[in-house]
Design a protein around this motif. Structure first.
Motif, PDB file in Angstrom:
ATOM      1  N   GLY A  44       0.809  -1.202   0.000  1.00 31.06           N
ATOM      2  CA  GLY A  44       0.000   0.000   0.000  1.00 31.06           C
ATOM      3  C   GLY A  44       0.848   1.259   0.000  1.00 31.06           C
ATOM      4  O   GLY A  44       2.047   1.231  -0.304  1.00 31.06           O
ATOM      5  N   ASP A  45       0.230   2.380   0.378  1.00 29.88           N
ATOM      6  CA  ASP A  45       0.925   3.665   0.324  1.00 29.88           C
ATOM      7  C   ASP A  45       2.107   3.732   1.285  1.00 29.88           C
ATOM      8  O   ASP A  45       3.091   4.415   1.013  1.00 29.88           O
ATOM      9  CB  ASP A  45      -0.059   4.805   0.601  1.00 29.88           C
ATOM     10  CG  ASP A  45      -0.996   5.042  -0.574  1.00 29.88           C
ATOM     11  OD1 ASP A  45      -0.511   5.131  -1.708  1.00 29.88           O
ATOM     12  OD2 ASP A  45      -2.221   5.129  -0.359  1.00 29.88           O
ATOM     13  N   GLY A  46       2.028   3.024   2.406  1.00 26.36           N
ATOM     14  CA  GLY A  46       3.153   2.994   3.329  1.00 26.36           C
ATOM     15  C   GLY A  46       4.357   2.295   2.720  1.00 26.36           C
ATOM     16  O   GLY A  46       5.499   2.756   2.855  1.00 26.36           O
ATOM     17  N   THR A  47       4.115   1.190   2.034  1.00 28.56           N
ATOM     18  CA  THR A  47       5.190   0.474   1.351  1.00 28.56           C
ATOM     19  C   THR A  47       5.756   1.322   0.217  1.00 28.56           C
ATOM     20  O   THR A  47       6.980   1.401   0.030  1.00 28.56           O
ATOM     21  CB  THR A  47       4.682  -0.862   0.788  1.00 28.56           C
ATOM     22  OG1 THR A  47       4.037  -1.607   1.835  1.00 28.56           O
ATOM     23  CG2 THR A  47       5.815  -1.689   0.203  1.00 28.56           C
ATOM     24  N   VAL A  48       4.872   1.966  -0.539  1.00 30.99           N
ATOM     25  CA  VAL A  48       5.312   2.853  -1.619  1.00 30.99           C
ATOM     26  C   VAL A  48       6.196   3.963  -1.059  1.00 30.99           C
ATOM     27  O   VAL A  48       7.241   4.303  -1.630  1.00 30.99           O
ATOM     28  CB  VAL A  48       4.102   3.436  -2.371  1.00 30.99           C
ATOM     29  CG1 VAL A  48       4.544   4.528  -3.352  1.00 30.99           C
ATOM     30  CG2 VAL A  48       3.357   2.336  -3.119  1.00 30.99           C
TER      31      VAL A  48
END
Length: 296
Positions: A69-73
């Motif tokens: 998700g956005d945290g990984t991105v």
């Protein structure tokens, strides 16, 4: 003979609470093996994706794909960013709860279609933001959204439903705070439910906090949502989902390259949905064209 490009898939195994065992088969089927060779790396802790992507970029990988998700991105992009301009391109395989940046960039939500984008290797350079020295690429902020991000991070159950349950439970109890926002010579002082700094247009799940935001205009959108009556919550939620939040009487937006936000006390903020604790002064600036990302 054409030299093959190299791809590292950085996989967050818990992102979005979604099963990823089939991902290896999808990549084997969809990636053009005549042009690319690839490797996998699984994250084991917070910040691991950043370290993996930084190492991959240093070792000469052409593409680092964030699978999550956005945290990984955010972590993958930070790792690439730390090596400067001549770095790997980032690909996004959306597997998160919201996938805000992927949706903004019109990257397909289906993993197979997202993997096929890598074959085309079409890239664009996108802006990033910095809040007190910490990068973000989609949306950052203080206030209610940061409060919910902090609670959501403690929840073992991932997914959009968990986020919504937290928001519904907390919205009656949350106390708005006073903020001072400075940008481009303008000073805004008022009580706010939240202050969002948007590089991209949405939080995720097509909830548009800044429908007009662009990741390539060299500007950040500062969205100040004033307190509103609880009975208007369904209306405000509908406005978010239909790109009409900016026309609400409770919303003010300014754009700028450098922004300072002063609040009453230190407390939580979020960077692409990931919570952090910061002081009462938030110094924010844009970093234009800072990273290459694969797009449709």
């Amino acid at each position: 003979m054409t030299l093959k490009r190299s791809v590292l898939f950085v996989i967050n195994p818990i992102a979005g609470g979604k099963e990823k065992r089939h991902l290896h088969r999808i990549i084997k089927r969809e990636l053009d093996h005549s042009r690319f060779h690839y490797e996998f790396a699984y994250t084991e802790s917070a910040d691991h994706a950043r370290r993996l992507s930084k190492s991959a970029s240093y070792l000469g990988f052409d593409v680092v794909a964030a699978v999550g998700g956005d945290g990984t991105v955010n972590e993958v992009a930070r790792g690439i960013l730390e090596l400067g301009k001549e770095q790997a391109a980032m690909a996004i395989i959306p597997f998160g709860s919201g996938n805000g940046l992927a949706r903004h960039l019109r990257i397909p939500m289906r993993p197979a279609a997202a993997v096929r984008l890598i074959n085309r290797l079409k890239t664009t350079r996108m802006d990033a933001g910095l809040m007190n020295g910490f990068p973000f690429f989609c949306v950052a902020g203080a206030g209610f959204d940061a409060h919910i991000s902090q609670l959501f991070a403690k929840n073992k159950k991932r997914g959009f439903s968990g986020y919504i349950k937290s928001a519904l439970r907390e919205i009656r109890l949350y106390q708005p705070a006073r903020y001072e926002v400075k940008s481009g010579g303008k000073v805004i002082r008022e009580k706010a439910f939240l202050v969002s700094i948007a590089n991209a247009s949405q939080y995720g799940n097509n909830a548009y906090i800044a429908p007009g935001a662009s990741t390539s205009d060299g500007l950040l959108d500062v969205c100040i949502l004033q307190p509103f009556p609880f009975y208007r919550y369904p209306e405000m939620a509908l406005r978010l989902m239909t790109r009409r939040i900016q026309s609400s009487r409770y919303m003010r937006t300014v754009r700028g390259k450098e922004i300072t936000v002063l609040r009453e006390a230190e407390g939580p903020v979020h960077l692409d949905g990931e919570p952090q604790h910061m002081g009462n002064q938030l110094d924010i600036r844009v970093m234009p064209s800072s990273i290459a990302v694969i797009v449709p």
